[in-house]
Design an enzyme around this catalytic site. Sequence first.
Site, mmCIF file in Angstrom:
data_model
loop_
_atom_site.group_PDB
_atom_site.id
_atom_site.type_symbol
_atom_site.label_atom_id
_atom_site.label_comp_id
_atom_site.label_asym_id
_atom_site.label_seq_id
_atom_site.Cartn_x
_atom_site.Cartn_y
_atom_site.Cartn_z
ATOM 1 C CG HIS A 187 -0.411 0.259 2.517
ATOM 2 N ND1 HIS A 187 -0.205 -0.729 3.462
ATOM 3 C CD2 HIS A 187 -0.009 1.411 3.105
ATOM 4 C CE1 HIS A 187 0.272 -0.206 4.569
ATOM 5 N NE2 HIS A 187 0.420 1.102 4.368
ATOM 6 C CG ASP A 217 -0.084 -4.193 2.857
ATOM 7 O OD1 ASP A 217 0.119 -3.606 1.777
ATOM 8 O OD2 ASP A 217 -0.238 -3.596 3.944
ATOM 9 C CB SER A 328 3.073 1.825 6.201
ATOM 10 O OG SER A 328 1.887 1.954 6.946
#
Length: 385
Positions: A187, A217, A328
């Site tokens: 992402h 992911d 992230s």
Amino acid sequence: MTESFRRSGEYPQGDQHQSAYTQGDAQSAYPQQPYASAHPASSSSDSSTPSYGSSVNPEWPPPPAYEPAQQGAAPTALLTEPVSPAPAAPRKRAKGPLALLAAVAIAAAAVGGGTAYAFQELTGSDTVASSSTSTSVVPTSEKGTVAGVAKAVSPSIVEISATSNAGESTGSGVIITSGGEIITNNHVISGASEIKVQLSNGKSYTAKVVGTDSKKDLALIKLENAPSGLTVATLGDSAGVKVGDQVVAIGSPEGLTGTVTSGIVSALNRDVTVSTDESQGQQQQQQGGGSGQWPFEFGGQEFNGDTGSSTTTYKALQTDASLNPGNSGGALIDMNGNIIGINSAMYSAADATSSSAGSVGLGFAIPINTVKADLDTLRAGGSDS
């Protein structure tokens, strides 16, 4: 000669003679010389063995009941000098493969914590440095400290800026090979038309996508014209992680490069659900949820926005180490300096404003064993290709 010896009283007679042996005092029985030398050495070919011929005076005490010591045996009370044992045969030096294996084992022990990195350097730029969680890449003097972990691992963590039609988002990544391969979240770079990577030394490079796996992911990118001397992270073993283990998180929350936080592992095997729809993330960025935030579900609830109808679920490590938008793709690290997870999601209240949004101690990371198992797929273009 015999008469003079008896008159001198130097040799006991009768009961006196018996008591001398009963007491075991060989020296009082023979004050002048030991029994073994009753004959001159020149009269026998073996000077160490006594002779009991007729030349011995019959009135002298008889020899002891036990046999005289033989040459090479352990010394007895009648011998004045112990016999030296035969020298041991010299040990032969191992030759061939056995010696080679021993040398390799010694060399590996000397290298210690640097073994994984040395192996990676010798076998090629695209070989991942991997080890168990017991292997320490932190200097001994700083082992077990957050400062020691940060110093050892920070050079392996990068900031990623991804530009797409929806704008620009910021995330983090981990250098896994000296050739410039970097692991991050899907992402973070999903839908990006351009990717810039900033190293810990402040230098920036362009990167290209190698492969993506939206179901986990994960994404693999690689620096173009990667510089030499990159610091490669050591991937640990997430199977050995326990609840309560102390951990460190490093990333670039809100573009603050190289931010270090710490905490513990709060739980294992949390089912975290994320969106696999690229447009869902772009929509979230347009609504002001950029800087690496990504909608996810946990426990039947949605966080950071609508995940949409296309989702995937993976098992995650839960941590209370402070994670914020931009963390992230960054590293979750054990106290030995090994990467045990890739930070992927953090809870943010649905009604949080930009001034109140932030970590509340609910963060999630993809276990590093999941990453290692997916590397071949990512290098081949990923499951999304």
